[in-house]
Design a protein around this motif. Sequence first.
Motif, PDB file in Angstrom:
ATOM      1  N   THR A 111     -11.020 -37.582 -33.680  1.00 22.78           N
ATOM      2  CA  THR A 111     -10.759 -38.275 -34.932  1.00 22.78           C
ATOM      3  C   THR A 111      -9.331 -38.784 -34.936  1.00 22.78           C
ATOM      4  OG1 THR A 111     -12.305 -36.828 -36.041  1.00 22.78           O
ATOM      5  CG2 THR A 111     -10.796 -38.023 -37.420  1.00 22.78           C
ATOM      6  N   GLN A 112      -9.187 -40.019 -35.370  1.00 22.49           N
ATOM      7  CA  GLN A 112      -7.885 -40.653 -35.338  1.00 22.49           C
ATOM      8  C   GLN A 112      -7.730 -41.521 -36.576  1.00 22.49           C
ATOM      9  OE1 GLN A 112      -7.437 -42.817 -31.747  1.00 22.49           O
ATOM     10  NE2 GLN A 112      -5.349 -43.393 -32.127  1.00 22.49           N
ATOM     11  N   VAL A 113      -6.534 -41.490 -37.185  1.00 20.13           N
ATOM     12  CA  VAL A 113      -6.242 -42.299 -38.360  1.00 20.13           C
ATOM     13  C   VAL A 113      -4.972 -43.080 -38.082  1.00 20.13           C
ATOM     14  CG1 VAL A 113      -5.612 -42.250 -40.800  1.00 20.13           C
ATOM     15  CG2 VAL A 113      -7.340 -40.687 -39.939  1.00 20.13           C
ATOM     16  N   VAL A 114      -5.041 -44.389 -38.268  1.00 28.27           N
ATOM     17  CA  VAL A 114      -3.879 -45.247 -38.067  1.00 28.27           C
ATOM     18  C   VAL A 114      -3.329 -45.611 -39.439  1.00 28.27           C
ATOM     19  CG1 VAL A 114      -3.061 -47.419 -37.110  1.00 28.27           C
ATOM     20  CG2 VAL A 114      -4.856 -46.144 -35.934  1.00 28.27           C
ATOM     21  N   LEU A 115      -2.051 -45.374 -39.629  1.00 25.62           N
ATOM     22  CA  LEU A 115      -1.424 -45.699 -40.902  1.00 25.62           C
ATOM     23  C   LEU A 115      -1.302 -47.206 -41.061  1.00 25.62           C
ATOM     24  CD1 LEU A 115       1.520 -43.158 -41.282  1.00 25.62           C
ATOM     25  CD2 LEU A 115      -0.458 -43.392 -42.754  1.00 25.62           C
ATOM     26  N   GLY A 116      -1.741 -47.687 -42.209  1.00 29.34           N
ATOM     27  CA  GLY A 116      -1.578 -49.103 -42.505  1.00 29.34           C
ATOM     28  C   GLY A 116      -0.194 -49.365 -43.067  1.00 29.34           C
ATOM     29  N   GLU A 117       0.157 -50.618 -43.136  1.00 24.06           N
ATOM     30  CA  GLU A 117       1.459 -50.971 -43.682  1.00 24.06           C
ATOM     31  C   GLU A 117       1.473 -50.666 -45.174  1.00 24.06           C
ATOM     32  OE1 GLU A 117       4.251 -54.913 -43.817  1.00 24.06           O
ATOM     33  OE2 GLU A 117       2.820 -54.679 -42.194  1.00 24.06           O
ATOM     34  N   ASN A 118       2.523 -50.048 -45.645  1.00 27.61           N
ATOM     35  CA  ASN A 118       2.688 -49.645 -47.050  1.00 27.61           C
ATOM     36  C   ASN A 118       1.626 -48.632 -47.489  1.00 27.61           C
ATOM     37  OD1 ASN A 118       4.887 -51.391 -47.327  1.00 27.61           O
ATOM     38  ND2 ASN A 118       3.558 -53.090 -47.921  1.00 27.61           N
ATOM     39  N   GLU A 119       1.090 -47.876 -46.569  1.00 23.22           N
ATOM     40  CA  GLU A 119       0.119 -46.846 -46.922  1.00 23.22           C
ATOM     41  C   GLU A 119       0.817 -45.495 -46.959  1.00 23.22           C
ATOM     42  OE1 GLU A 119      -4.198 -45.096 -45.506  1.00 23.22           O
ATOM     43  OE2 GLU A 119      -2.963 -46.202 -44.088  1.00 23.22           O
ATOM     44  N   GLY A 120       0.543 -44.748 -47.989  1.00 22.31           N
ATOM     45  CA  GLY A 120       1.159 -43.437 -48.128  1.00 22.31           C
ATOM     46  C   GLY A 120       0.499 -42.412 -47.228  1.00 22.31           C
ATOM     47  N   ASP A 171      -0.395 -39.513 -48.123  1.00 20.21           N
ATOM     48  CA  ASP A 171      -1.455 -38.817 -48.854  1.00 20.21           C
ATOM     49  C   ASP A 171      -2.813 -39.493 -48.651  1.00 20.21           C
ATOM     50  OD1 ASP A 171       0.311 -36.958 -49.879  1.00 20.21           O
ATOM     51  OD2 ASP A 171       0.776 -38.194 -51.638  1.00 20.21           O
ATOM     52  N   SER A 172      -2.847 -40.800 -48.730  1.00 21.10           N
ATOM     53  CA  SER A 172      -4.124 -41.500 -48.552  1.00 21.10           C
ATOM     54  C   SER A 172      -4.604 -41.406 -47.103  1.00 21.10           C
ATOM     55  CB  SER A 172      -4.013 -42.959 -48.982  1.00 21.10           C
ATOM     56  OG  SER A 172      -3.082 -43.639 -48.182  1.00 21.10           O
ATOM     57  N   ALA A 173      -3.666 -41.427 -46.152  1.00 26.96           N
ATOM     58  CA  ALA A 173      -4.050 -41.286 -44.746  1.00 26.96           C
ATOM     59  C   ALA A 173      -4.588 -39.874 -44.477  1.00 26.96           C
ATOM     60  CB  ALA A 173      -2.847 -41.575 -43.845  1.00 26.96           C
ATOM     61  N   LEU A 174      -3.970 -38.877 -45.073  1.00 26.23           N
ATOM     62  CA  LEU A 174      -4.447 -37.508 -44.918  1.00 26.23           C
ATOM     63  C   LEU A 174      -5.838 -37.350 -45.529  1.00 26.23           C
ATOM     64  CD1 LEU A 174      -3.752 -34.678 -43.923  1.00 26.23           C
ATOM     65  CD2 LEU A 174      -2.737 -34.232 -46.156  1.00 26.23           C
ATOM     66  N   ARG A 175      -6.064 -37.976 -46.664  1.00 24.04           N
ATOM     67  CA  ARG A 175      -7.372 -37.937 -47.315  1.00 24.04           C
ATOM     68  C   ARG A 175      -8.434 -38.578 -46.413  1.00 24.04           C
ATOM     69  NH1 ARG A 175      -6.584 -41.044 -51.904  1.00 24.04           N
ATOM     70  NH2 ARG A 175      -4.811 -39.696 -52.271  1.00 24.04           N
ATOM     71  N   ARG A 176      -8.095 -39.723 -45.810  1.00 24.73           N
ATOM     72  CA  ARG A 176      -9.028 -40.384 -44.887  1.00 24.73           C
ATOM     73  C   ARG A 176      -9.317 -39.502 -43.678  1.00 24.73           C
ATOM     74  NH1 ARG A 176      -7.666 -45.487 -42.362  1.00 24.73           N
ATOM     75  NH2 ARG A 176      -5.501 -44.895 -42.599  1.00 24.73           N
ATOM     76  N   PHE A 177      -8.264 -38.856 -43.155  1.00 24.65           N
ATOM     77  CA  PHE A 177      -8.432 -37.978 -41.999  1.00 24.65           C
ATOM     78  C   PHE A 177      -9.355 -36.807 -42.330  1.00 24.65           C
ATOM     79  CE2 PHE A 177      -7.022 -34.202 -39.624  1.00 24.65           C
ATOM     80  CZ  PHE A 177      -7.319 -34.631 -38.340  1.00 24.65           C
ATOM     81  N   LYS A 178      -9.147 -36.172 -43.470  1.00 28.80           N
ATOM     82  CA  LYS A 178      -9.990 -35.044 -43.875  1.00 28.80           C
ATOM     83  C   LYS A 178     -11.436 -35.483 -44.032  1.00 28.80           C
ATOM     84  CE  LYS A 178      -6.564 -32.190 -46.201  1.00 28.80           C
ATOM     85  NZ  LYS A 178      -6.159 -31.594 -47.489  1.00 28.80           N
ATOM     86  N   LYS A 224     -16.999 -35.471 -41.987  1.00 22.64           N
ATOM     87  CA  LYS A 224     -18.195 -36.236 -41.610  1.00 22.64           C
ATOM     88  C   LYS A 224     -18.585 -35.978 -40.164  1.00 22.64           C
ATOM     89  CE  LYS A 224     -19.174 -40.371 -43.473  1.00 22.64           C
ATOM     90  NZ  LYS A 224     -19.017 -41.828 -43.662  1.00 22.64           N
ATOM     91  N   ALA A 225     -17.603 -35.779 -39.303  1.00 25.13           N
ATOM     92  CA  ALA A 225     -17.877 -35.529 -37.887  1.00 25.13           C
ATOM     93  C   ALA A 225     -18.360 -34.103 -37.652  1.00 25.13           C
ATOM     94  CB  ALA A 225     -16.622 -35.799 -37.059  1.00 25.13           C
ATOM     95  N   GLY A 226     -18.148 -33.205 -38.610  1.00 27.35           N
ATOM     96  CA  GLY A 226     -18.597 -31.823 -38.467  1.00 27.35           C
ATOM     97  C   GLY A 226     -17.742 -31.010 -37.514  1.00 27.35           C
ATOM     98  N   ILE A 227     -16.501 -31.368 -37.382  1.00 21.81           N
ATOM     99  CA  ILE A 227     -15.618 -30.699 -36.433  1.00 21.81           C
ATOM    100  C   ILE A 227     -15.325 -29.263 -36.860  1.00 21.81           C
ATOM    101  CG2 ILE A 227     -13.281 -30.721 -35.449  1.00 21.81           C
ATOM    102  CD1 ILE A 227     -13.476 -33.804 -35.567  1.00 21.81           C
ATOM    103  N   LEU A 228     -15.023 -29.058 -38.139  1.00 20.62           N
ATOM    104  CA  LEU A 228     -14.694 -27.709 -38.598  1.00 20.62           C
ATOM    105  C   LEU A 228     -15.899 -26.781 -38.516  1.00 20.62           C
ATOM    106  CD1 LEU A 228     -12.345 -28.350 -41.644  1.00 20.62           C
ATOM    107  CD2 LEU A 228     -11.762 -27.560 -39.364  1.00 20.62           C
TER     108      LEU A 228
END
Length: 58
Positions: A2-11, A13-20, A25-29
């Motif tokens: 799983t990988q999350v790329v930070l967008g420009e002007n993205e906080g 918190d929102s990136a962490l929320r997307r990552f979680k 959804k992937a069932g990793i945990l």
Amino acid sequence: MTQVVLGENEGIDSALRRFKRQVSKAGILADVKYHKHFETPHEKRKRKAVSARRKLRF
């Protein structure tokens, strides 16, 4: 992986929320919890039997 790329002007918190969300959804945990300890064949049979009984009840 799983990988999350930070967008420009993205906080962060929102990136962490997307990552979680992606991790859940992937069932990793769930997979990590399942493989946390080695399970002997006897324990595996016992777990499956308990699961089957639980399914029959509901």
